[in-house]
Design an enzyme around this catalytic site. Structure first.
Site, short mmCIF file in Angstrom:
data_model
loop_
_atom_site.label_atom_id
_atom_site.label_comp_id
_atom_site.label_asym_id
_atom_site.label_seq_id
_atom_site.Cartn_x
_atom_site.Cartn_y
_atom_site.Cartn_z
N THR A 67 -80.41 81.11 9.97
CA THR A 67 -80.99 79.89 9.43
C THR A 67 -79.91 78.86 9.16
O THR A 67 -80.16 77.66 9.17
CB THR A 67 -81.70 80.21 8.09
OG1 THR A 67 -82.33 81.48 8.22
CG2 THR A 67 -82.72 79.17 7.75
N PHE A 68 -78.69 79.35 8.91
CA PHE A 68 -77.64 78.44 8.45
C PHE A 68 -76.49 78.27 9.42
O PHE A 68 -75.56 77.54 9.15
CB PHE A 68 -77.12 78.91 7.09
CG PHE A 68 -78.22 79.04 6.08
CD1 PHE A 68 -78.76 77.92 5.48
CD2 PHE A 68 -78.73 80.28 5.75
CE1 PHE A 68 -79.79 78.03 4.57
CE2 PHE A 68 -79.76 80.40 4.83
CZ PHE A 68 -80.30 79.28 4.23
N SER A 69 -76.55 78.98 10.53
CA SER A 69 -75.47 78.83 11.50
C SER A 69 -75.85 79.41 12.85
O SER A 69 -76.82 80.16 12.96
CB SER A 69 -74.22 79.56 11.00
OG SER A 69 -74.33 80.95 11.25
N SER A 70 -75.08 79.02 13.84
CA SER A 70 -75.14 79.68 15.14
C SER A 70 -73.74 80.15 15.45
O SER A 70 -72.77 79.42 15.19
CB SER A 70 -75.60 78.71 16.23
OG SER A 70 -76.91 78.27 15.93
N VAL A 71 -73.60 81.36 15.99
CA VAL A 71 -72.28 81.89 16.29
C VAL A 71 -72.16 82.09 17.81
O VAL A 71 -73.05 82.65 18.44
CB VAL A 71 -72.03 83.21 15.54
CG1 VAL A 71 -70.63 83.75 15.85
CG2 VAL A 71 -72.18 83.01 14.03
N ASP A 84 -74.80 88.73 -0.06
CA ASP A 84 -75.67 88.96 1.10
C ASP A 84 -75.19 90.19 1.88
O ASP A 84 -75.08 90.15 3.11
CB ASP A 84 -75.70 87.71 1.98
CG ASP A 84 -76.92 87.68 2.91
OD1 ASP A 84 -77.85 88.49 2.73
OD2 ASP A 84 -76.93 86.84 3.84
N ILE A 133 -73.84 84.54 20.15
CA ILE A 133 -73.90 85.93 19.71
C ILE A 133 -74.59 86.10 18.37
O ILE A 133 -74.77 87.21 17.89
CB ILE A 133 -72.48 86.57 19.64
CG1 ILE A 133 -71.51 85.68 18.84
CG2 ILE A 133 -71.94 86.82 21.04
CD1 ILE A 133 -70.13 86.29 18.68
N GLY A 134 -74.96 85.01 17.76
CA GLY A 134 -75.66 85.14 16.48
C GLY A 134 -76.37 83.85 16.17
O GLY A 134 -75.87 82.77 16.48
N LYS A 194 -68.28 79.95 14.67
CA LYS A 194 -69.45 79.79 13.81
C LYS A 194 -69.71 78.31 13.54
O LYS A 194 -68.94 77.66 12.83
CB LYS A 194 -69.25 80.56 12.49
CG LYS A 194 -70.43 80.42 11.52
CD LYS A 194 -70.34 81.43 10.38
CE LYS A 194 -71.46 81.22 9.37
NZ LYS A 194 -71.57 82.31 8.39
P1 ADP Z 1 -75.13 83.57 9.31
O1 ADP Z 1 -74.71 82.86 8.09
O2 ADP Z 1 -75.89 82.70 10.25
O3 ADP Z 1 -75.81 84.88 9.04
P2 ADP Z 1 -72.82 85.15 10.11
O4 ADP Z 1 -71.46 84.76 9.68
O5 ADP Z 1 -73.43 86.31 9.40
O6 ADP Z 1 -73.77 83.87 10.08
O7 ADP Z 1 -72.80 85.47 11.66
C1 ADP Z 1 -74.00 85.76 12.34
C2 ADP Z 1 -73.78 86.88 13.34
O8 ADP Z 1 -72.77 86.49 14.30
C3 ADP Z 1 -73.25 88.17 12.73
O9 ADP Z 1 -74.31 88.99 12.26
C4 ADP Z 1 -72.53 88.80 13.89
O10 ADP Z 1 -73.42 89.48 14.74
C5 ADP Z 1 -71.97 87.60 14.63
N1 ADP Z 1 -70.60 87.35 14.20
C6 ADP Z 1 -70.19 86.61 13.16
N2 ADP Z 1 -68.85 86.62 13.05
C7 ADP Z 1 -68.39 87.39 14.06
C8 ADP Z 1 -67.09 87.81 14.51
N3 ADP Z 1 -65.98 87.40 13.89
N4 ADP Z 1 -67.02 88.62 15.58
C9 ADP Z 1 -68.12 89.01 16.23
N5 ADP Z 1 -69.36 88.66 15.87
C10 ADP Z 1 -69.51 87.86 14.80
MG MG Z 2 -75.15 86.68 8.28
#
Ligand code: ADP
Ligand code: MG
Ligand code: ZN
Length: 515
Positions: free
Chosen positions: A61-65, A170, A57-58, A83
């Protein structure tokens, strides 16, 4: 089940879990995502015992969710966001992100954390899943009331984390999850967070310790010594960075201010430092108060200051690399979000680097005003052209199409660029940046117009329809935006961090009197 030593606590979450019985549409996932899920199961095998991972779902550069489903003891199924932090992240960095979530999260619109898994250098942070909409998809159909509530709730999250001495660094819509239907909000992503000098987050103190080692500031998150050392500021290296910056358009890519960019110069206006530099090099700067950067200044070492986030949301003191940065930088970013929501344009500032971002700020807030503010935090900014400050209501109403362009003296286009800045930005010898070329086209696609087929945005105000709709009083409140909204916007976008409104003060603003 194995838990990572950094987060053996089991944190219970109130309120922020959106139960799995809420609509989650089944998506067809691609082969690539399927493979990534396989890899994730392989590198963190404990996950398979708890979760059925169904989607990604995400991806940053620093993670995949990922989206994971877990069977709870009482038989219910619950959804979680998993994450997977990039393994090259420094352990202290990851621990700091986790500690922000565990100490400040789970309340006040800040995402909480449920578990954490680790195997070797792979860390997976498990959070309750919150279904959310991307601002870019709904900006055209938001009512003024929804915007007011959104900003109120964002400020609430900021007030809360700032009380813990956390600077998020951020703040942008992608990191503030918004569930429109259920009016739920959650601040996520403490991957760039830093602590104030009196922070209550121990790990952020440790991070500050790590930062004491002077280093160039390319990828702010990559504190890991194993990461490649960024190229030095030679002409060749600069070109490489330019190409990269254009390709990724990401917070991590950064290029040094270059002389051939020509429009803006920023430097520390400390004369003692200047003298010291000149003495060291046996040369004297000859560009002071000109719109050029001389070779002496070009050869200077870059000032080490924390910089993070996405250029378009960065505060002036971040863009000019002021070493003293506080929670006020998050408040500025909230101001940029409000500007975006009030004008119906997202993203509002679209800049590939800090100097372009600073110029775009000047087109809205005025160049003299920006120069004056920068002086208060010890930075001399030189701009080749004077840009007048804009009236915020006129600007927002014009961009919304509620006012004809003729009523304003200087109308920025969607990216906040005005004819004046565009002229300012275009340099014959900078072929990598083409403000009038594909960049702007690409941006146009992101304006609400694209989303008119979206069910929610079928009534999105277009320049023509919003005017006629206002007659029948159904334009989602955009015909009666109170002055308070623009007053708050003006206070959030205060160029001077020492007078900028705080999140706590902003919550007391007359705009929110009935909340
Ligand atoms: P990054 O450091 O890669 O930006 P994020 O923590 O911002 O990682 O997460 C990336 C994306 O994943 C978010 O913009 C959101 O769309 C999704 N995401 C992150 N945490 C959640 C969560 N708890 N519930 C639903 N979506 C999430
Ligand atoms: Mg983010
Ligand atoms: Zn100089």
């Amino acid at each position: 089940m194995e838990f990572s030593p950094v987060c053996s606590e089991h944190i219970s979450l109130e309120g922020s879990i959106l139960k799995s019985d809420t609509t989650h549409k089944k998506r067809n996932i691609s082969k690539d995502v399927e493979m990534d899920i396989e890899i994730l199961y392989k590198v963190v095998p404990q996950l398979a015992k708890v979760f059925r991972i169904t989607d990604k779902i995400g991806e940053g550069t620093f993670s995949s969710v990922y989206l994971g489903e877990a069977q709870m003891r009482d038989g219910r199924k619950e959804m979680f966001a998993l994450k997977h932090v990039i393994p090259t992240s420094h352990p202290t960095r990851i621990a700091a992100e986790l500690q922000c979530l565990t100490v400040a999260g789970g309340r006040e619109n800040v995402m909480g954390v449920t578990y954490c898994f680790r195997k070797e250098d792979h860390v997976v942070i498990v959070m309750p899943y919150m279904e959310h909409q991307a601002i870019v998809d709904i900006i055209g159909s938001l009512s003024f009331e929804e915007v007011r509530l959104y900003i109120y709730n964002l400020l609430k999250a900021l007030k809360h984390i700032h009380q813990f001495g956390i600077i998020h660094r951020d703040i942008k819509p992608n990191n503030f999850l918004y569930n429109r239907k259920h009016k739920m909000y959650a601040l996520v992503d403490f991957g760039l967070a830093q602590g104030t000098s009196d922070t209550q987050i121990e790990m952020l103190k440790d991070l500050a310790g790590l930062r004491k080692v002077p280093r160039p500031v390319f990828g702010e998150r990559n504190l890991n010594s194993c990461t490649p050392v960024p190229p030095s500021c030679t002409e060749a290296a600069l070109k490489t960075e330019l190409v990269k910056a254009k390709k990724t358009d990401d917070a991590a890519s950064y290029k040094y201010p270059s002389a051939n960019q020509g429009l803006l110069a920023v430097r520390t206006s400390s004369s003692s430092q200047k003298t010291q530099m000149s003495m060291q090099q046996g040369l004297t700067c000859n560009c002071y108060l000109t719109d050029q950067i001389c070779n002496v200044c070009l050869a200077r070492k870059q000032q080490v200051a924390p910089r993070a986030g996405t250029p378009g949301f960065r505060a002036p003191e971040v863009l000019t690399k002021c070493p003293n940065q506080g929670p006020a930088i998050d408040v500025w970013s909230a101001g940029v979000i409000l500007l975006s929501l009030l004008s119906g344009r997202y993203p509002f500032f679209k800049a590939s680097d800090d100097l372009i971002a600073l110029t775009q700020i000047m087109t809205i807030r005025g160049s003299m005003e920006t120069i004056r503010a920068a002086k208060t935090f010890g930075k001399a900014v030189v701009c080749s052209q004077e840009l007048p400050r804009q009236d915020l209501r006129t600007l927002c109403e014009t961009l919304r199409g509620r006012r004809s362009a003729a009523e304003t003296t200087l109308v920025p286009d969607a990216s906040g660029e005005t004819p004046a800045t565009r002229k300012n930005l275009v340099q014959d010898d900078t072929p990598t940046y083409q403000p009038n070329g594909p960049k702007l086209k690409q941006h146009k696609e992101e304006t609400p117009c694209k989303h008119q087929d979206h069910p929610d945005s079928s009534k999105a105000p277009t320049p023509q329809s919003s005017l006629s709709e206002s007659k029948v009083g159904d334009d989602k409140g955009w015909d009666r935006v109170p002055d308070e909204a623009f007053d708050l916007l003006d206070r959030l976008l205060d160029l001077n961090p020492s007078t900028r409104i705080t999140a706590a003060e902003a919550l007391q603003h007359p705009l929110f009197k009935h909340l």
